[in-house]
Design a protein around this motif. Structure first.
Motif, PDB file in Angstrom:
ATOM      1  N   UNK A  59      39.678   6.607  40.162  1.00 40.84           N
ATOM      2  CA  UNK A  59      40.404   7.736  39.577  1.00 40.84           C
ATOM      3  C   UNK A  59      39.443   8.814  39.100  1.00 40.84           C
ATOM      4  N   UNK A  60      38.351   8.390  38.469  1.00 41.98           N
ATOM      5  CA  UNK A  60      37.370   9.360  38.003  1.00 41.98           C
ATOM      6  C   UNK A  60      36.736  10.101  39.176  1.00 41.98           C
ATOM      7  N   UNK A  61      36.512   9.371  40.275  1.00 39.93           N
ATOM      8  CA  UNK A  61      35.947  10.018  41.455  1.00 39.93           C
ATOM      9  C   UNK A  61      36.869  11.069  42.033  1.00 39.93           C
ATOM     10  N   UNK A  62      38.180  10.769  42.044  1.00 34.91           N
ATOM     11  CA  UNK A  62      39.152  11.738  42.557  1.00 34.91           C
ATOM     12  C   UNK A  62      39.195  12.969  41.668  1.00 34.91           C
ATOM     13  N   UNK A  63      39.205  12.741  40.362  1.00 38.16           N
ATOM     14  CA  UNK A  63      39.215  13.861  39.423  1.00 38.16           C
ATOM     15  C   UNK A  63      37.958  14.709  39.582  1.00 38.16           C
TER      16      UNK A  63
ATOM     17  N   UNK B  42      35.268  19.628  41.463  1.00 32.42           N
ATOM     18  CA  UNK B  42      34.250  20.338  42.247  1.00 32.42           C
ATOM     19  C   UNK B  42      34.892  21.279  43.249  1.00 32.42           C
ATOM     20  N   UNK B  43      36.009  20.851  43.852  1.00 32.60           N
ATOM     21  CA  UNK B  43      36.706  21.703  44.811  1.00 32.60           C
ATOM     22  C   UNK B  43      37.228  22.961  44.131  1.00 32.60           C
ATOM     23  N   UNK B  44      37.819  22.804  42.953  1.00 32.41           N
ATOM     24  CA  UNK B  44      38.301  23.959  42.205  1.00 32.41           C
ATOM     25  C   UNK B  44      37.148  24.867  41.804  1.00 32.41           C
ATOM     26  N   UNK B  45      36.029  24.251  41.425  1.00 33.38           N
ATOM     27  CA  UNK B  45      34.861  25.046  41.046  1.00 33.38           C
ATOM     28  C   UNK B  45      34.371  25.870  42.229  1.00 33.38           C
ATOM     29  N   UNK B  46      34.375  25.272  43.425  1.00 32.16           N
ATOM     30  CA  UNK B  46      33.961  26.028  44.614  1.00 32.16           C
ATOM     31  C   UNK B  46      34.877  27.221  44.850  1.00 32.16           C
ATOM     32  N   UNK B  47      36.193  26.996  44.712  1.00 33.99           N
ATOM     33  CA  UNK B  47      37.138  28.092  44.938  1.00 33.99           C
ATOM     34  C   UNK B  47      36.918  29.212  43.930  1.00 33.99           C
ATOM     35  N   UNK B  48      36.724  28.852  42.675  1.00 37.30           N
ATOM     36  CA  UNK B  48      36.515  29.867  41.640  1.00 37.30           C
ATOM     37  C   UNK B  48      35.240  30.651  41.914  1.00 37.30           C
ATOM     38  N   UNK B  49      34.151  29.941  42.229  1.00 32.54           N
ATOM     39  CA  UNK B  49      32.875  30.617  42.508  1.00 32.54           C
ATOM     40  C   UNK B  49      33.002  31.501  43.738  1.00 32.54           C
ATOM     41  N   UNK B  50      33.710  31.021  44.765  1.00 30.76           N
ATOM     42  CA  UNK B  50      33.859  31.804  45.990  1.00 30.76           C
ATOM     43  C   UNK B  50      34.577  33.127  45.712  1.00 30.76           C
ATOM     44  N   UNK B  51      35.641  33.085  44.933  1.00 30.01           N
ATOM     45  CA  UNK B  51      36.409  34.306  44.680  1.00 30.01           C
ATOM     46  C   UNK B  51      35.714  35.220  43.680  1.00 30.01           C
TER      47      UNK B  51
END
Length: 604
Positions: free
Chosen positions: A53-57, A62-71
């Protein structure tokens, strides 16, 4: 009770008495240690699912962080481009170099041509920096170039006419050196922003819009900066009305603003998931048969570790194992760096060896050179449209107005072509440019495609190039002479064509040759506009100077080396229109000719 005797063939059931604890429940532990072991097993099971569960979170975070940094990076790339095109406001003050500093038309063009050369010729080097070190370093360099260049230009202008013009100001060469810095700053700031957008969004289906928006913002930069100069940083006439731009204060404003933008871009422009992009490109080369798998080391094994254990609790063997793993990870990092360098060098070699690139570059030279020359000389062209004794107030038109018209039409065309190319252009498969003859994907592409209305990006490129030539024909025909109000159509047509061409060319490069080495590839191609601007700027200056010396402008204007009449520009713009038509033919050849993109199955 006595037991029955046992038989020789087996054990009688009465001979067996189970032990005292045999009647316990089946799942009850044998003893306390068994109970503890079962408790540990249950705890380990729970710990395992907690780790999952911690790995999924963590993965989602990290995926959300990539999207935020990209935009966020995309937003600042637009800001960079909104400020980078200050050189397009050259016409706002270029004519003042003639009237205030007494530069000749050749000298005015030498300054602008020098800036163009400094803007385009170093682009391969700046693109190399973007690809190898990331866009932050070029953004920082751009701030330094802009700050030094505009500050030097400001004080050179303030010093007055140079000794060569009979004044006691700084030498003409100082202004040339200042605009070298301005040109290089333009290149660094623009390329760092566009490369960031190309790499962060170039593998998606919206690559056209992702590139068109920052490129359009670059076109708008000249508009808002010229408006700031003409409406806020202006000189006052003796009667209190608004006069020409205050060049000294305008240069100070640009130098300080662009220095700040470049420094902020150092920390905000980032490439997201570049390692994955490089790995995908290498894998595609291996699958295509263009790269033997044994040219690289095998991928390193999965990372092993001991979690939260303290280093002091490790045994000697465990410590030695972790040291070995650390060495392996170091080798892997070095291998990744070698892999990236090899890939980018290979992409550069393939780009230069492609004959269609040279046809494309020749067309860029023939189209963008006339466009650059027009934008740089807007102010002096407007001066030739009305007689020198024309004293009406207000004047029929102004350079600031047409700089804004060019910027608006250029921006609209960039956004329009970027959006329409995403909607109507053929869908380009990922890594289509790397497919070898044995590629399965290349074989599948030969199957009949699903019916869908498409318009090639090259068709858009040809259409807007012809629109650009239409503006040149209007000016060359003489119908604008003594009717300065009609000049709006010339500015609109040339601005739209110029903007669309500069929007579509990077998209074509990213589609035909990929985005992994985009900075270097586009940098190489971008040297063509520098050469074109040099040639056509010199042609315009020669025609203008010849007409001025012939006395077309009258004695008073001749003393100021100014020119009036269609002879000042008409021959140049007839030749420019023909140049654009030749470029269209070269692009058609690169697209549909032998070995062209269409023959190679590249969906462009």
């Amino acid at each position: 009770m006595p037991h029955a005797p046992s038989s020789s063939n087996g054990i009688n059931k009465l001979d067996y008495r189970p032990p005292a604890d045999a009647r316990r429940p089946l799942l009850q532990p044998d003893n306390e240690s068994d109970s503890n072991r079962l408790s540990q097993d249950t705890s380990c099971s729970g710990s395992f699912f907690e780790q999952v569960a911690e790995g999924i979170v963590e993965r989602d975070r990290r995926l959300m962080q990539r999207h935020v940094v990209r935009w966020l990076t995309f937003v600042w790339a637009i800001v960079n481009c909104l400020c980078a095109g200050s050189i397009t406001a050259y016409s706002l003050y270029g004519h003042l170099f003639q009237s205030r500093l007494h530069y000749t038309q050749f000298q005015v063009n030498i300054v602008s041509i020098t800036a163009e050369l400094a803007m385009y010729l170093p682009v391969p080097a700046f693109g190399y920096l973007c690809d190898r070190l990331g866009p932050g370093i070029p953004s920082l360099l751009s701030g330094g170039f802009f700050g030094l260049g505009y500050l030097l230009a400001a004080f050179a202008y303030r010093s007055g006419p140079p000794p060569s013009a009979g004044g006691d100001g700084w030498p003409f060469g100082v202004m040339v050196v200042a605009f070298i810095g301005i040109g290089m700053g333009t290149s660094c700031m623009y390329l760092s922003a566009v490369t960031t957008c190309a790499k962060n969004f170039g593998r998606g289906n919206a690559k056209g819009v992702a590139l068109a928006v920052p490129i359009a913002a670059f076109g708008l930069s000249g508009m808002w900066q010229s408006q700031v100069g003409s409406r806020l940083l202006y000189e006052k006439n003796p009667d209190g009305s608004r006069g020409d731009v205050d060049v000294f204060r305008f240069f100070l404003f640009l130098g300080l603003t662009l220095l700040a933008v470049g420094i902020v871009g150092t920390f905000t422009l980032k490439i997201v998931d570049e390692e994955g992009m490089i790995d995908d490109a290498v894998d595609e080369l291996e699958r295509s048969g263009l790269l033997a798998r044994d040219e690289f080391f095998d991928r390193a094994a999965d990372i092993h570790g001991y979690g939260t254990m303290d280093a002091r609790d490790l045994s000697d063997s465990q410590y030695d194992f972790l040291q070995t793993e650390a060495e392996r990870l170091k080798e892997r990092a070095e291998e990744e760096a070698r892999k990236k360098t090899w890939l980018l060098n290979e992409e550069t070699r393939r780009f230069l060896a492609d004959h269609t690139m040279w046809w494309l570059a020749a067309g860029v030279f023939l189209v963008t050179g006339p466009g650059e020359a027009f934008i740089n000389n807007l102010g002096t062209i407007i001066g030739t449209l009305s007689p020198p004794h024309h004293t009406s107030s207000p004047p029929p038109t102004s350079p600031a107005t047409h700089v804004s018209i060019v910027a608006i039409t250029s921006t609209a065309a960039r956004l329009l072509t970027g959006t329409l190319s995403d909607i109507l252009a053929p869908i380009a498969p990922t890594h289509q440019h790397r497919r070898g003859p044995d590629s399965l994907a290349n074989s599948l592409e030969s199957l009949p495609p699903a019916k869908r209305f498409t318009v090639s990006r090259v068709s858009f490129l040809l259409t807007f190039s012809l629109i650009l030539s239409l503006g040149q024909l209007l000016l060359a025909s003489g119908v604008i002479q003594n009717h300065a109000g009609r000049f709006i159509w010339v500015s609109a047509f040339i601005g739209a064509g110029y903007g669309a061409v500069f929007s579509l060319l990077p998209i074509v490069v990213s589609v035909v040759w990929g985005v992994e080495n985009f900075g270097t590839n586009w940098g190489i191609l971008a040297t063509a506009p520098a050469l074109g601007a040099t040639v056509w700027g010199a042609v315009y200056a020669a025609v203008y100077q010849h007409a001025a010396e012939a006395g077309d402008a009258g004695s008073e204007a001749a003393k100021e080396v100014l020119c009036y009449g269609a002879s000042c520009y008409a021959p140049t713009f007839w030749a420019m229109a023909v140049s654009v038509w030749v470029a269209c033919g070269l692009w058609i050849w690169a697209w549909r000719g032998p070995g062209g993109w269409m023959k190679r199955g590249i969906a462009v």
